[in-house]
Design a protein around this motif. Sequence first.
Motif, PDB file in Angstrom:
ATOM      1  N   GLU A 286      13.841  56.888  94.878  1.00 14.87           N
ATOM      2  CA  GLU A 286      14.829  56.076  95.813  1.00 14.87           C
ATOM      3  C   GLU A 286      13.987  55.073  96.540  1.00 14.87           C
ATOM      4  O   GLU A 286      12.642  55.113  96.654  1.00 14.87           O
ATOM      5  CB  GLU A 286      15.272  56.902  96.748  1.00 14.87           C
ATOM      6  N   ARG A 287      14.682  54.089  96.668  1.00 17.27           N
ATOM      7  CA  ARG A 287      14.068  52.592  97.337  1.00 17.27           C
ATOM      8  C   ARG A 287      13.158  52.851  98.633  1.00 17.27           C
ATOM      9  O   ARG A 287      11.919  52.349  98.339  1.00 17.27           O
ATOM     10  CB  ARG A 287      15.234  51.876  98.016  1.00 17.27           C
TER      11      ARG A 287
ATOM     12  N   ASN B  20      20.381  55.170 107.505  1.00 13.45           N
ATOM     13  CA  ASN B  20      19.743  56.195 106.743  1.00 13.45           C
ATOM     14  C   ASN B  20      18.990  55.431 105.656  1.00 13.45           C
ATOM     15  O   ASN B  20      19.168  54.435 105.177  1.00 13.45           O
ATOM     16  CB  ASN B  20      20.744  57.044 106.112  1.00 13.45           C
TER      17      ASN B  20
ATOM     18  N   VAL C   1      19.493  54.324  96.622  1.00 11.42           N
ATOM     19  CA  VAL C   1      19.296  53.308  95.555  1.00 11.42           C
ATOM     20  C   VAL C   1      18.048  53.656  94.892  1.00 11.42           C
ATOM     21  O   VAL C   1      17.152  53.800  95.588  1.00 11.42           O
ATOM     22  CB  VAL C   1      19.322  51.962  95.824  1.00 11.42           C
TER      23      VAL C   1
ATOM     24  N   LEU D  70      17.206  50.398 104.254  1.00 13.37           N
ATOM     25  CA  LEU D  70      18.187  51.495 104.866  1.00 13.37           C
ATOM     26  C   LEU D  70      19.492  51.032 104.443  1.00 13.37           C
ATOM     27  O   LEU D  70      20.262  49.855 104.212  1.00 13.37           O
ATOM     28  CB  LEU D  70      18.068  51.443 106.673  1.00 13.37           C
ATOM     29  N   ASP D  71      20.691  51.955 104.711  1.00 13.12           N
ATOM     30  CA  ASP D  71      21.858  51.899 104.317  1.00 13.12           C
ATOM     31  C   ASP D  71      22.556  51.333 105.536  1.00 13.12           C
ATOM     32  O   ASP D  71      22.087  51.326 106.614  1.00 13.12           O
ATOM     33  CB  ASP D  71      22.615  53.113 103.629  1.00 13.12           C
ATOM     34  N   THR D  72      24.087  51.103 105.444  1.00 11.92           N
ATOM     35  CA  THR D  72      24.740  50.616 106.737  1.00 11.92           C
ATOM     36  C   THR D  72      24.645  51.690 107.901  1.00 11.92           C
ATOM     37  O   THR D  72      24.837  51.166 108.978  1.00 11.92           O
ATOM     38  CB  THR D  72      26.241  50.338 106.266  1.00 11.92           C
ATOM     39  N   ASP D  73      24.388  53.080 107.681  1.00 13.58           N
ATOM     40  CA  ASP D  73      24.424  54.154 108.698  1.00 13.58           C
ATOM     41  C   ASP D  73      23.149  54.129 109.432  1.00 13.58           C
ATOM     42  O   ASP D  73      22.861  55.099 109.935  1.00 13.58           O
ATOM     43  CB  ASP D  73      24.643  55.336 107.936  1.00 13.58           C
TER      44      ASP D  73
ATOM     45  N   ARG E 289      17.347  61.509  99.112  1.00 18.80           N
ATOM     46  CA  ARG E 289      18.303  62.048  99.442  1.00 18.80           C
ATOM     47  C   ARG E 289      19.146  62.870  98.205  1.00 18.80           C
ATOM     48  O   ARG E 289      19.520  64.037  98.596  1.00 18.80           O
ATOM     49  CB  ARG E 289      19.553  60.838  99.795  1.00 18.80           C
TER      50      ARG E 289
ATOM     51  N   GLU F 256      16.485  44.693  97.498  1.00 15.55           N
ATOM     52  CA  GLU F 256      17.139  45.870  97.910  1.00 15.55           C
ATOM     53  C   GLU F 256      16.790  46.311  99.303  1.00 15.55           C
ATOM     54  O   GLU F 256      15.810  46.529  99.560  1.00 15.55           O
ATOM     55  CB  GLU F 256      17.207  47.041  96.956  1.00 15.55           C
TER      56      GLU F 256
ATOM     57  N   SER G 134      17.676  54.438 102.049  1.00 20.72           N
ATOM     58  CA  SER G 134      18.832  54.029 101.028  1.00 20.72           C
ATOM     59  C   SER G 134      18.666  54.987  99.840  1.00 20.72           C
ATOM     60  O   SER G 134      17.581  55.444  99.726  1.00 20.72           O
ATOM     61  CB  SER G 134      18.230  52.774 100.509  1.00 20.72           C
TER      62      SER G 134
ATOM     63  N   THR H 204      25.308  61.556 109.488  1.00 19.25           N
ATOM     64  CA  THR H 204      26.743  60.381 109.428  1.00 19.25           C
ATOM     65  C   THR H 204      27.560  60.848 110.736  1.00 19.25           C
ATOM     66  O   THR H 204      27.272  62.019 111.547  1.00 19.25           O
ATOM     67  CB  THR H 204      27.512  61.003 108.113  1.00 19.25           C
TER      68      THR H 204
END
Length: 551
Positions: A518-519, A502, A506, A497-500, A38, A494, A504, A254
């Motif tokens: 990234e993760r 996508n 991190v 994926l994030d809350t959306d 990202r 960890e 992560s 998003t």
Amino acid sequence: MSTTESPSSQTVPDPARTAPDQAVKETLEDYTLRFAPRGYRRWTPMVVATTALGGIAYMADFSIGAGIGLAHGTGNALVAIAVAAVVIFVTGFPLAYYGARYNIDLDLITRGSGFGYYGSVLTGIIFASFTFIFFALEGSIMAQGLKLGLGLPLWLGYAVSTLMVIPLVVYGMKALSRLQVWTTPIWLLLMVGPLVYLVAEDPGTVGRFLSYAGTDGDGAVNAASVMLGAGVCLSLIAQIGEQIDYLRFMPPRTEANRRAWWTAVVLAGPGWVLLGALKQAIGVFLAVYVLAEAGPAAAPEPIRQFRGAFDAMMPPWAVVPLAVLLVVISQIKINVTNAYSGSLAWTNAFTRVTRHYPGRMVFVLVNLAFALALMEADMFSFLSGVLGFYSNCAIAWVVTVATDIGINKYVLKLSPLRPEFRRGMLHAVNPVGVVSFLSASGLSIALYFHLFGDGLQPYSPVAAAVIAFIATPLVAVVTKGRYYLRRADDGIAEPLLDTDGNPSAVTLDCHVCHQRYERPDLTACFAHAAVVCSLCLSTDKTGEHVLPATV
């Protein structure tokens, strides 16, 4: 357009234990062979789409359409083009979505969609072949233009069209995106202008185009002619791989950008075929227009087609320079993409098999050498035969992956929804994709070479698609989906994926090459209480970092 600074400028310590410094620097230029993070993806959806669509400015469509139309007539050609476009759009949609949503290229998608970590080497070679075949085709077209405009012999034109791409393809996404965006308006003006003029000044050209009967029959639409034509058009089905090489740089989806995101994915993913089909139809139109003057042998050559079109609207001194300019711009726009995508495909396959990263530029040169050999062998004169044969392999591959995504993941739920590509997480070979691909391509090639009779030969592309579509879920059911994942847990707490939904953003440090990734690009290391990146896993010759299989 702006991006974050590439981390390739960081120092790589402890070279004795790291992936080669060359590999780290090259793959971090635009994340070749990797998940595209990202932090690098700073382009808007429409900029990515414009860049991706800029790569389909090739002239081969005009030749393909012209060859089909001159042989089988306009009616058969238009139906064949439409049939192929529908198949390409339907199969390309799930692939484009996965590339844009999870930010990985088609090879990485293929690994987790039925083929396994080493099984997808087969399809990597298929895709690499696509890039040098079409590089050769575009280079041949440019050489024809240089011969007409500058008097260069064809053999020298082939060399020029090959060598001029090398300085342009050294750089990655950032350079290619600028090239595509700035040259697209000029290309569109040169292509569309003469067509609008011809139709406006002489409407009778449309009637002559629609009534053209072809050389192989009476012009009546029939299934055999349509399938033969569609088979040639379907050789372009692997173009979705080059589109995904750009789409993997899409920003996260998003609620705020949802509409723009989907528009860009559809237009620049499977939507490329809409412009491609239009260009093929234009190729038939222009070939019929110049047929009387150029003759059937030269009418499929885009340089002759556009020379005839410009001649109707421009003063004589401007005709040849404009036609040559159009051909040169088109060849550069597509062949930098062919050389770039081909080098990724070759490098990806080689790195997995040998666990050694030789440098992407090595395979830029390999790809160009194959293309130049095809050009010097006069590939253009047997174009339909080459593309008709190749399409069987390309269709079998793309339909297998698309079916795994659409049916095995979302209907049967035997294939994991999230694509996996990391070594250690996948089985070496997954029979779902490999068996389906080999069955579909093998039987369709047998049909193509008349082994089941002359009557079935035109239907080899249909056989490739149907067999792949049936075999992929069938093998998944028989194997109960056991060969998709070697492990379900990559050892990192960890979330991936994030809350959306996508990937992560991190970041964690790879303890082998000491870079931050990234993760999604990392797994836990088996030998150390640390994490390791996907490239260091790929180049781990001893396997000491690879997590063991879970029962």
